[in-house]
Motif scaffolding. Structure first.
Motif, short mmCIF file in Angstrom:
data_model
loop_
_atom_site.label_atom_id
_atom_site.label_comp_id
_atom_site.label_asym_id
_atom_site.label_seq_id
_atom_site.Cartn_x
_atom_site.Cartn_y
_atom_site.Cartn_z
N MET A 67 0.84 -1.19 0.00
CA MET A 67 0.00 0.00 0.00
C MET A 67 0.88 1.24 0.00
O MET A 67 1.81 1.36 0.80
CB MET A 67 -0.91 0.02 1.24
N ASP A 68 0.60 2.19 -0.93
CA ASP A 68 1.36 3.42 -1.00
C ASP A 68 0.81 4.46 -0.04
O ASP A 68 -0.41 4.57 0.17
CB ASP A 68 1.32 3.99 -2.42
N LEU A 69 1.71 5.23 0.57
CA LEU A 69 1.34 6.35 1.42
C LEU A 69 1.38 7.60 0.54
O LEU A 69 2.45 8.05 0.13
CB LEU A 69 2.34 6.48 2.58
N LEU A 70 0.19 8.16 0.24
CA LEU A 70 0.07 9.23 -0.75
C LEU A 70 0.00 10.61 -0.12
O LEU A 70 -0.43 10.77 1.02
CB LEU A 70 -1.17 8.99 -1.61
N VAL A 71 0.40 11.61 -0.90
CA VAL A 71 0.32 13.01 -0.46
C VAL A 71 -1.11 13.51 -0.69
O VAL A 71 -1.58 13.53 -1.82
CB VAL A 71 1.29 13.90 -1.25
N PRO A 72 -1.83 13.91 0.38
CA PRO A 72 -3.20 14.41 0.20
C PRO A 72 -3.20 15.85 -0.29
O PRO A 72 -2.24 16.60 -0.05
CB PRO A 72 -3.78 14.34 1.62
N GLN A 73 -4.23 16.25 -1.00
CA GLN A 73 -4.36 17.64 -1.45
C GLN A 73 -5.16 18.40 -0.40
O GLN A 73 -6.32 18.12 -0.15
CB GLN A 73 -5.06 17.74 -2.80
N LEU A 74 -4.51 19.43 0.21
CA LEU A 74 -5.12 20.15 1.31
C LEU A 74 -5.77 21.46 0.89
O LEU A 74 -6.53 22.04 1.65
CB LEU A 74 -4.06 20.44 2.39
N SER A 75 -5.46 21.95 -0.32
CA SER A 75 -6.07 23.18 -0.80
C SER A 75 -6.05 23.18 -2.31
O SER A 75 -5.32 22.40 -2.94
CB SER A 75 -5.31 24.40 -0.26
N SER A 76 -6.85 24.08 -2.89
CA SER A 76 -6.93 24.13 -4.35
C SER A 76 -5.64 24.62 -4.98
O SER A 76 -5.39 24.37 -6.16
CB SER A 76 -8.10 25.04 -4.76
N THR A 77 -4.81 25.32 -4.20
CA THR A 77 -3.56 25.87 -4.74
C THR A 77 -2.36 24.95 -4.49
O THR A 77 -1.29 25.21 -4.99
CB THR A 77 -3.28 27.25 -4.12
N MET A 78 -2.56 23.92 -3.72
CA MET A 78 -1.45 23.03 -3.37
C MET A 78 -1.07 22.15 -4.55
O MET A 78 -1.91 21.49 -5.16
CB MET A 78 -1.84 22.17 -2.17
N GLU A 79 0.21 22.14 -4.90
CA GLU A 79 0.72 21.32 -5.99
C GLU A 79 1.76 20.31 -5.51
O GLU A 79 1.85 19.22 -6.06
CB GLU A 79 1.33 22.21 -7.08
N THR A 80 2.56 20.70 -4.51
CA THR A 80 3.61 19.81 -3.99
C THR A 80 3.65 19.88 -2.48
O THR A 80 3.05 20.75 -1.86
CB THR A 80 5.00 20.19 -4.54
N ALA A 81 4.37 18.96 -1.88
CA ALA A 81 4.63 18.97 -0.44
C ALA A 81 6.10 18.61 -0.24
O ALA A 81 6.67 17.81 -0.98
CB ALA A 81 3.74 17.98 0.29
N ARG A 82 6.71 19.24 0.77
CA ARG A 82 8.11 18.95 1.10
C ARG A 82 8.16 18.15 2.39
O ARG A 82 7.50 18.50 3.36
CB ARG A 82 8.90 20.25 1.27
N VAL A 83 8.93 17.08 2.39
CA VAL A 83 9.07 16.25 3.58
C VAL A 83 9.96 16.96 4.59
O VAL A 83 11.11 17.29 4.30
CB VAL A 83 9.65 14.87 3.23
N ILE A 84 9.41 17.23 5.78
CA ILE A 84 10.19 17.85 6.84
C ILE A 84 10.96 16.79 7.61
O ILE A 84 12.16 16.90 7.78
CB ILE A 84 9.26 18.63 7.80
N ARG A 85 10.26 15.79 8.08
CA ARG A 85 10.95 14.68 8.78
C ARG A 85 10.05 13.44 8.81
O ARG A 85 8.82 13.55 8.86
CB ARG A 85 11.33 15.07 10.21
N TRP A 86 10.69 12.30 8.78
CA TRP A 86 9.99 11.04 8.95
C TRP A 86 9.91 10.74 10.43
O TRP A 86 10.91 10.84 11.16
CB TRP A 86 10.72 9.91 8.23
N LEU A 87 8.72 10.39 10.90
CA LEU A 87 8.52 10.05 12.30
C LEU A 87 8.69 8.56 12.55
O LEU A 87 8.74 8.12 13.71
CB LEU A 87 7.11 10.50 12.74
N LYS A 88 8.75 7.78 11.47
CA LYS A 88 9.01 6.35 11.55
C LYS A 88 10.11 6.00 10.57
O LYS A 88 10.36 6.73 9.60
CB LYS A 88 7.75 5.54 11.21
#
Length: 369
Positions: A1-22
């Motif tokens: 199962m893939d862990l996907l990046v959710p879309q949080l707003s209409s303007t959101m295109e990418t997300a940057r990984v700050i830190r892995w908690l696991k």
């Protein structure tokens, strides 16, 4: 199962990984935070969609990934096959994640072996422990980095001051009617506790419903700026935390009774304080409410969050000398300070909204159940 990046707003295109908690090989539970990502709006935790094991990390810390892209992969396993969930406070869980502590090596000293903050501090190397004041009352001069939340707040307020041309309007309102209604509601009541914040939320929602132009938000389009507005009355609520604040969205509050509002508010505050805000909590909204309650400030100006067009700051309740009928008398009330984005809201509109809200608080009726 893939862990996907959710879309949080209409303007959101990418997300940057700050830190892995696991890390790969770690067992995870449904709803447990796996990775902290930064979007165009804020930072948030991406939670595990199932019980299992984090089998692979696909995006490293500091890298970006498109909305809908895979951050990592999970191998699902039945919940019964996993270790018993470690008991700990939300604050301790976040501290452990930030410090990269293996919880299996920490002995909890709380009730039922619950892990507390002091247990985690004891497990840290001396060089990583938080700076403490000296026994003589002097403070340590050690330099330490900002927490992720504090750094995010610094970036947000700095961007707001640079981008949003704002001004503020101020009005003191008599809360005698509100206080009497609140006391009357509390008598013999069971279920959700109704607070002043709940009543302010209802008053703001009613005022927005009667002045929908206050729901407009600035939108940076590809060709030129434009205006967008929500089809529902949504309000952001500023929630104070130990080391910062969060602003979850309370959605669709138009015509809602106080019992409904109190339940929605309580649940959002609990999620914020536990570090478990969901995608819906980050939904866009035009206005936010910041109520200091019984804190020491009579009035204050709040900074508008990028993406919003106004924020209402409410100071502590205090008495003021008033004149009426040729006599002086004392009344209790609060200062309402409305900060607005001048690109969308002019003085007349802001003043009209503040006047409408004051009238609603001072003389309006309250829908309870």
């Amino acid at each position: 199962m893939d862990l996907l990046v959710p879309q949080l707003s209409s303007t959101m295109e990418t997300a940057r990984v700050i830190r892995w908690l696991k890390k790969p090989g770690d067992s995870v539970r449904t709803g447990e935070p796996l990775v902290e990502v930064e979007t165009d709006k804020s930072a948030m935790d991406v939670e595990s969609p199932a019980d299992g094991v984090l089998s692979e990390v696909l995006v490293r810390e500091g890298e970006e990934v498109a909305v809908g892209g895979s951050l990592g992969r999970l191998t699902e396993v039945p919940a019964a096959a996993m270790d018993e969930r470690i008991k700990m406070s939300p604050l301790a869980r976040r501290l452990a994640a930030e410090a990269g502590i293996d919880l299996k090596t920490v002995q909890g000293t709380g009730p039922n072996a619950r892990i507390r903050k002091r247990d985690l501090v004891r497990a840290m190397p001396p060089s990583d422990r938080p700076a403490a004041s000296s026994a003589r009352g002097g403070s340590s001069s050690a330099v330490r980095p900002l927490s992720t939340m504090r750094a995010r707040i610094a970036e947000t307020v700095s961007a707001s001051r640079k981008i949003i041309p704002s001004f503020s309007l101020d009005r003191w309102v008599d809360t005698t009617h509100l206080a009497a209604a609140r006391d009357g509601i509390a008598v013999g009541r069971k279920g959700e506790k109704i607070t002043v914040t709940d009543m302010l939320l209802q008053a703001v929602a009613d005022s927005l419903a009667n002045m929908p132009s206050m729901l407009d938000r600035w939108f940076e389009g590809a060709a030129h700026p434009s205006v967008t507005a929500s089809g529902t009355v949504d309000i952001g609520l500023v929630v104070a935390l130990e080391n910062g604040l969060l602003v979850p969205t309370l959605s669709d509050l138009a015509n809602k009774n106080l019992t409904h509002i109190a339940g929605v508010r309580r649940q959002a505050v609990e999620r914020a304080r536990a570090g478990r805000l969901s995608t819906a909590d980050h939904a866009p909204t035009s206005i936010a409410l910041s109520n200091l309650g019984k804190s020491g400030a009579d009035r204050f100006e709040a900074i508008i969050n990028p993406g919003q067009s106004s924020i209402l700051a409410v100071g502590r309740e205090h008495e003021r000398a008033l004149a009426g009928g040729g006599k002086l008398y004392a009344a209790s009330g609060v200062n309402l300070t409305l900060s607005v984005d001048h690109r969308l809201i002019d003085g007349k509109l802001g003043a009209d909204f503040l006047g409408l809200l004051a009238e609603r608080i001072e003389h309006g009726s309250w829908r309870i159940d």
